[in-house]
Design a protein around this motif. Structure first.
Motif, PDB file in Angstrom:
ATOM      1  N   ARG A 124     -25.855  -7.582  -3.818  1.00  0.00           N
ATOM      2  CA  ARG A 124     -26.080  -8.724  -2.925  1.00  0.00           C
ATOM      3  C   ARG A 124     -25.864 -10.028  -3.683  1.00  0.00           C
ATOM      4  N   ILE A 125     -25.160 -10.953  -3.031  1.00  0.00           N
ATOM      5  CA  ILE A 125     -24.950 -12.279  -3.593  1.00  0.00           C
ATOM      6  C   ILE A 125     -25.187 -13.308  -2.496  1.00  0.00           C
ATOM      7  N   VAL A 126     -26.109 -14.242  -2.723  1.00  0.00           N
ATOM      8  CA  VAL A 126     -26.331 -15.340  -1.786  1.00  0.00           C
ATOM      9  C   VAL A 126     -25.234 -16.374  -1.997  1.00  0.00           C
ATOM     10  N   THR A 127     -24.504 -16.683  -0.933  1.00  0.00           N
ATOM     11  CA  THR A 127     -23.360 -17.590  -1.048  1.00  0.00           C
ATOM     12  C   THR A 127     -23.639 -18.993  -0.532  1.00  0.00           C
ATOM     13  N   LEU A 262     -50.617 -16.994   9.134  1.00  0.00           N
ATOM     14  CA  LEU A 262     -49.325 -17.423   9.640  1.00  0.00           C
ATOM     15  C   LEU A 262     -48.475 -16.260  10.137  1.00  0.00           C
ATOM     16  N   GLN A 263     -47.675 -16.542  11.154  1.00  0.00           N
ATOM     17  CA  GLN A 263     -46.621 -15.637  11.600  1.00  0.00           C
ATOM     18  C   GLN A 263     -45.306 -16.378  11.463  1.00  0.00           C
ATOM     19  N   ARG A 264     -44.288 -15.631  11.089  1.00  0.00           N
ATOM     20  CA  ARG A 264     -42.966 -16.222  10.942  1.00  0.00           C
ATOM     21  C   ARG A 264     -41.954 -15.424  11.744  1.00  0.00           C
ATOM     22  N   ALA A 265     -40.898 -16.100  12.155  1.00  0.00           N
ATOM     23  CA  ALA A 265     -39.814 -15.454  12.888  1.00  0.00           C
ATOM     24  C   ALA A 265     -38.529 -15.618  12.095  1.00  0.00           C
ATOM     25  N   ILE A 266     -37.860 -14.510  11.852  1.00  0.00           N
ATOM     26  CA  ILE A 266     -36.631 -14.506  11.068  1.00  0.00           C
ATOM     27  C   ILE A 266     -35.573 -13.707  11.821  1.00  0.00           C
ATOM     28  N   GLN A 267     -34.402 -14.265  11.954  1.00  0.00           N
ATOM     29  CA  GLN A 267     -33.283 -13.559  12.568  1.00  0.00           C
ATOM     30  C   GLN A 267     -32.352 -13.054  11.472  1.00  0.00           C
ATOM     31  N   VAL A 268     -32.017 -11.777  11.540  1.00  0.00           N
ATOM     32  CA  VAL A 268     -31.137 -11.163  10.549  1.00  0.00           C
ATOM     33  C   VAL A 268     -29.906 -10.607  11.265  1.00  0.00           C
ATOM     34  N   LYS A 269     -28.752 -11.144  10.927  1.00  0.00           N
ATOM     35  CA  LYS A 269     -27.488 -10.640  11.468  1.00  0.00           C
ATOM     36  C   LYS A 269     -26.679 -10.042  10.320  1.00  0.00           C
ATOM     37  N   ARG A 270     -26.217  -8.823  10.525  1.00  0.00           N
ATOM     38  CA  ARG A 270     -25.358  -8.190   9.520  1.00  0.00           C
ATOM     39  C   ARG A 270     -24.155  -7.577  10.216  1.00  0.00           C
ATOM     40  N   GLY A 286     -20.065  -6.284   3.635  1.00  0.00           N
ATOM     41  CA  GLY A 286     -20.886  -6.850   4.696  1.00  0.00           C
ATOM     42  C   GLY A 286     -21.166  -8.326   4.510  1.00  0.00           C
ATOM     43  N   LEU A 287     -21.449  -8.985   5.625  1.00  0.00           N
ATOM     44  CA  LEU A 287     -21.871 -10.385   5.644  1.00  0.00           C
ATOM     45  C   LEU A 287     -23.223 -10.447   6.342  1.00  0.00           C
ATOM     46  N   GLU A 288     -24.189 -11.087   5.700  1.00  0.00           N
ATOM     47  CA  GLU A 288     -25.532 -11.222   6.265  1.00  0.00           C
ATOM     48  C   GLU A 288     -25.851 -12.691   6.484  1.00  0.00           C
ATOM     49  N   ILE A 289     -26.395 -13.008   7.657  1.00  0.00           N
ATOM     50  CA  ILE A 289     -26.852 -14.360   7.970  1.00  0.00           C
ATOM     51  C   ILE A 289     -28.313 -14.274   8.383  1.00  0.00           C
ATOM     52  N   VAL A 290     -29.173 -14.972   7.654  1.00  0.00           N
ATOM     53  CA  VAL A 290     -30.610 -14.979   7.932  1.00  0.00           C
ATOM     54  C   VAL A 290     -31.018 -16.388   8.347  1.00  0.00           C
ATOM     55  N   LYS A 291     -31.681 -16.501   9.492  1.00  0.00           N
ATOM     56  CA  LYS A 291     -32.164 -17.797   9.980  1.00  0.00           C
ATOM     57  C   LYS A 291     -33.677 -17.756  10.140  1.00  0.00           C
ATOM     58  N   THR A 292     -34.315 -18.881   9.852  1.00  0.00           N
ATOM     59  CA  THR A 292     -35.757 -18.998  10.036  1.00  0.00           C
ATOM     60  C   THR A 292     -36.044 -19.975  11.172  1.00  0.00           C
ATOM     61  N   PHE A 293     -37.200 -19.790  11.825  1.00  0.00           N
ATOM     62  CA  PHE A 293     -37.567 -20.623  12.971  1.00  0.00           C
ATOM     63  C   PHE A 293     -39.042 -21.010  12.897  1.00  0.00           C
ATOM     64  N   SER A 307     -33.665 -23.026   8.697  1.00  0.00           N
ATOM     65  CA  SER A 307     -32.820 -22.749   7.539  1.00  0.00           C
ATOM     66  C   SER A 307     -31.852 -21.626   7.878  1.00  0.00           C
ATOM     67  N   THR A 308     -30.764 -21.573   7.132  1.00  0.00           N
ATOM     68  CA  THR A 308     -29.761 -20.518   7.277  1.00  0.00           C
ATOM     69  C   THR A 308     -29.312 -20.086   5.889  1.00  0.00           C
ATOM     70  N   THR A 309     -29.367 -18.783   5.645  1.00  0.00           N
ATOM     71  CA  THR A 309     -28.942 -18.233   4.358  1.00  0.00           C
ATOM     72  C   THR A 309     -27.846 -17.207   4.594  1.00  0.00           C
ATOM     73  N   LYS A 310     -26.737 -17.354   3.870  1.00  0.00           N
ATOM     74  CA  LYS A 310     -25.614 -16.434   4.006  1.00  0.00           C
ATOM     75  C   LYS A 310     -25.452 -15.632   2.721  1.00  0.00           C
ATOM     76  N   SER A 311     -25.227 -14.344   2.877  1.00  0.00           N
ATOM     77  CA  SER A 311     -25.081 -13.462   1.716  1.00  0.00           C
ATOM     78  C   SER A 311     -23.921 -12.504   1.929  1.00  0.00           C
ATOM     79  N   GLN A 312     -23.319 -12.087   0.817  1.00  0.00           N
ATOM     80  CA  GLN A 312     -22.303 -11.042   0.830  1.00  0.00           C
ATOM     81  C   GLN A 312     -22.923  -9.750   0.315  1.00  0.00           C
TER      82      GLN A 312
END
Length: 323
Positions: A124-127, A262-270, A286-293, A307-312
């Motif tokens: 995994r590499i965060v891009t 606390l509760q958090r919501a995170i969206q994970v797209k792969r 693969g490409l992963e996109i993680v968003k926080t809300f 926030s949005t984090t993209k990883s390979q």
């Protein structure tokens, strides 16, 4: 022609402008009469009425819905029925998603190609990190991110297993004219290998909940509340999940800034595609996109990520599939 939505919007404006106190005599209410082009009279619902003083009186729920309509568009729209608004709290409304309710096919996980069964090496590499880096770091850690620094490159093992009998019907897909049965990610094995945690609860037959101890005395629960799956094809495969993350601890959890409520919501797209490396070995890229809300009263503001984090991701098979 005047719609009830127009009167609702007008009522909101007049209500905000009115500053006088109510008179002692209780006002008498009369329905607003709409006259169509052919001269016919139409009496709308009780969402909007005039009282004896000429005030426009609007149902409170209609005011709220009408106000939302004005904010999103300059054209008035009809308000939602009150029973629908109250009953369907789990439906996206104004960019918000209720994470206290689960909207997915229970216990049916994301499906991977049948050829991926077995153990794989994952790199995994965060891009890219956009938005609030602090929120992105928390999400990365909650999902298993490890290393000496935030967003460090990672290497660990992961594993894919056959789908449980109770969900095999949903694991079927067609590829190159053949009907195949896909596999699922062993989320427990994946999290243990990635974090090194010793206490973890996960079951392939109930894959939507994973509980693990990231720090001594502090437990994280990852619960998938929404999921979309792209079945394997020659174009690739993937999934889109909305995950509710909650914690229970006696002294708070450092990941959550010390607040154990606390509760958090995170969206994970792969999304993945099959490929070959320079040596001709079969790999999966693969490409992963993680968003926080932000979450308020159990509703995640999914329209505006913080926030949005993209990883390979690169998967290389480390053990051959069973014969």
């Amino acid at each position: 022609v005047t719609s009830s939505g127009d009167f609702a919007c007008l009522g909101v404006l007049l209500t905000l402008l009115r500053t006088t106190l109510s008179l002692s005599t209780p006002p008498q209410y009369h329905d607003v009469i709409h006259r169509t082009r052919d001269g016919a009279e139409k009496v709308p619902s009780q969402d909007c009425r005039f009282n004896s003083r000429g005030d426009v009186v609007v149902n409170r729920r209609s005011c709220l819905v009408g106000g939302m309509s004005v904010a999103s568009s300059l054209v008035g729209v009809a308000s939602l029925p009150a029973d629908v608004y109250a009953r369907e709290r789990d439906v996206d409304v104004g960019g918000g998603t209720d994470i206290t309710q689960t909207v997915l096919r229970k216990n049916v996980d994301a499906i991977y190609p049948a050829s991926m069964v077995g153990v794989w090496d994952c790199a995994r590499i965060v891009t890219a990190v956009e938005g609030d880096e602090g929120q992105a770091k928390i999400a990365w850690r909650c999902l298993g991110g490890t290393g000496g620094s935030a967003f460090a490159n990672e290497r660990y093992r992961t594993k894919f297993v056959t789908a449980p009998p109770n969900t095999k019907q949903y694991a079927q897909y067609a590829f190159e004219g053949k009907s195949l049965e896909g596999v699922v990610l062993d989320r427990g094995f994946d999290m243990q290998e990635r974090t090194g945690c010793s206490k973890l609860q996960w079951n392939v037959e109930t894959p939507d909940i994973l509980v693990y101890e990231r720090e001594v005395g502090s437990t994280l629960e990852l619960a998938v509340v929404r999921r979309r799956v792209e079945l394997p094809s020659d174009q690739g495969f993937g999934m889109d999940e909305l995950i509710k993350i909650s914690t229970s601890s006696s002294g708070g959890l450092l990941l959550f800034g010390g607040d154990s409520s606390l509760q958090r919501a995170i969206q994970v797209k792969r999304r993945y595609r099959r490929a070959f490396d320079d040596q001709g070995n079969r790999i999966v890229q693969g490409l992963e996109i993680v968003k926080t809300f932000r979450v308020l009263d159990g509703v995640a503001g999914t329209e505006f990520p913080t926030s949005t984090t993209k990883s390979q991701i690169v998967l290389t098979q480390s053990s051959p599939p069973p014969s």
